[in-house]
Scaffold this motif. Structure first.
Motif, PDB file in Angstrom:
ATOM      1  N   GLY A  19       0.782  -1.223   0.000  1.00 25.50           N
ATOM      2  CA  GLY A  19       0.000   0.000   0.000  1.00 25.50           C
ATOM      3  C   GLY A  19       0.816   1.277   0.000  1.00 25.50           C
ATOM      4  O   GLY A  19       0.452   2.252   0.663  1.00 25.50           O
ATOM      5  N   VAL A  20       1.905   1.294  -0.764  1.00 21.77           N
ATOM      6  CA  VAL A  20       2.784   2.471  -0.786  1.00 21.77           C
ATOM      7  C   VAL A  20       2.130   3.606  -1.566  1.00 21.77           C
ATOM      8  O   VAL A  20       1.672   3.415  -2.697  1.00 21.77           O
ATOM      9  CB  VAL A  20       4.149   2.117  -1.400  1.00 21.77           C
ATOM     10  N   SER A  21       2.103   4.781  -0.964  1.00 20.92           N
ATOM     11  CA  SER A  21       1.641   5.999  -1.636  1.00 20.92           C
ATOM     12  C   SER A  21       2.671   7.098  -1.408  1.00 20.92           C
ATOM     13  O   SER A  21       3.164   7.268  -0.276  1.00 20.92           O
ATOM     14  CB  SER A  21       0.283   6.449  -1.097  1.00 20.92           C
ATOM     15  N   LEU A  22       3.003   7.833  -2.458  1.00 19.96           N
ATOM     16  CA  LEU A  22       3.933   8.952  -2.328  1.00 19.96           C
ATOM     17  C   LEU A  22       3.744   9.899  -3.508  1.00 19.96           C
ATOM     18  O   LEU A  22       3.134   9.559  -4.515  1.00 19.96           O
ATOM     19  CB  LEU A  22       5.382   8.467  -2.229  1.00 19.96           C
ATOM     20  N   ASP A  23       4.279  11.108  -3.331  1.00 25.86           N
ATOM     21  CA  ASP A  23       4.217  12.131  -4.373  1.00 25.86           C
ATOM     22  C   ASP A  23       5.584  12.782  -4.501  1.00 25.86           C
ATOM     23  O   ASP A  23       6.285  13.001  -3.505  1.00 25.86           O
ATOM     24  CB  ASP A  23       3.197  13.214  -4.010  1.00 25.86           C
ATOM     25  N   VAL A  24       5.947  13.108  -5.736  1.00 26.65           N
ATOM     26  CA  VAL A  24       7.157  13.876  -6.007  1.00 26.65           C
ATOM     27  C   VAL A  24       6.751  15.036  -6.904  1.00 26.65           C
ATOM     28  O   VAL A  24       6.221  14.828  -8.000  1.00 26.65           O
ATOM     29  CB  VAL A  24       8.241  13.023  -6.701  1.00 26.65           C
ATOM     30  N   ALA A  25       6.956  16.260  -6.429  1.00 23.31           N
ATOM     31  CA  ALA A  25       6.569  17.439  -7.199  1.00 23.31           C
ATOM     32  C   ALA A  25       7.623  17.761  -8.245  1.00 23.31           C
ATOM     33  O   ALA A  25       8.803  17.394  -8.117  1.00 23.31           O
ATOM     34  CB  ALA A  25       6.374  18.633  -6.265  1.00 23.31           C
TER      35      ALA A  25
END
Length: 229
Positions: A19-25
């Motif tokens: 369930g990995v969630s991440l964001d990179v702007a």
């Protein structure tokens, strides 16, 4: 720029990401830190489409990457620098640089050679004749030559001398200054704080914390102990 939601990955019966969630702007350098076996390399391979046993959602900007093969993801703007560097041993340095297709705002050879002068000196050398540090420079330069908008880098400083580690840091900061985004696996926590904007801590296949540099610096001793470094 990069969005990952509810990513699961397995090797057969062994579940590696949960369930990995991440964001990179856009324009960020973000690191993935964690002990060996935490799932960092698998996460990058999933983003690049190199790990088939996965589920979840991955997007680059407004483009969904879910289900796309690796070459389609590369053409969408992803560039991958694996931990083994992936240099073609039978090709010269310049042939390695010219081989991949150009998919975006690609760096010219002149710009590559200005940023990586050692590659200009070694441009007629076969990949087998390069040192580890030179191979790392070539792996980074080759991805920039494609015009990738987002670099996925797996431990670029591993096994390098302190001088070369500093040079890799200079290059990553220069890459960022030119608008390229980076998602980076890095065991060297001190180095990570010199180049990255934010850090995701992985443990047992999960993102357990998202930290900015000030938090990492304030908790450096605790984190180093946790990471077993």
């Amino acid at each position: 720029m990069l969005t990952v939601r509810d990513l699961d990955a397995s090797y057969g019966q062994a579940r590696v990401l949960r369930g990995v969630s991440l964001d990179v702007a856009a324009g960020e350098i973000v690191t993935l830190v964690g002990r060996n076996g935490a799932g960092k390399t698998t996460l990058l391979r999933c983003v690049m489409g190199l790990h088939p046993e996965q589920s979840g959602e991955i997007a680059l900007g407004s483009t969904s990457l879910t289900g796309l093969p690796p070459h389609r993801r590369a053409r969408a703007g992803l560039g991958y620098v694996p931990d083994d560097r992936g240099v073609y041993a039978g090709l010269t340095v310049e042939e390695n640089l010219l081989l991949p297709p150009r998919v975006g705002d690609a760096w010219s050879l002149d710009r590559i050679y200005a940023t990586f002068p050692v590659l200009r000196e070694r441009r007629r050398f076969p990949g087998t004749k390069l040192s580890g540090g030179e191979q790392q420079m070539l792996a980074l330069a080759r991805v920039l030559r494609t015009g990738a908008r987002l670099l996925l880098c797996d431990e670029p400083t591993e096994g390098l001398s302190p001088l070369l580690v500093r040079r890799i840091g200079d290059i990553l900061r220069e890459v960022k200054a030119h608008g390229v985004t980076v998602l980076l696996i890095e065991q060297n926590l001190h180095f990570a704080t010199t180049v990255a904007d934010r850090h995701y801590l992985l443990a047992e296949g999960r993102v357990v914390e998202s930290l900015d540099n000030s938090e990492v610096l304030a908790r450096e001793h605790e984190l180093l102990t946790y990471l077993g470094i």
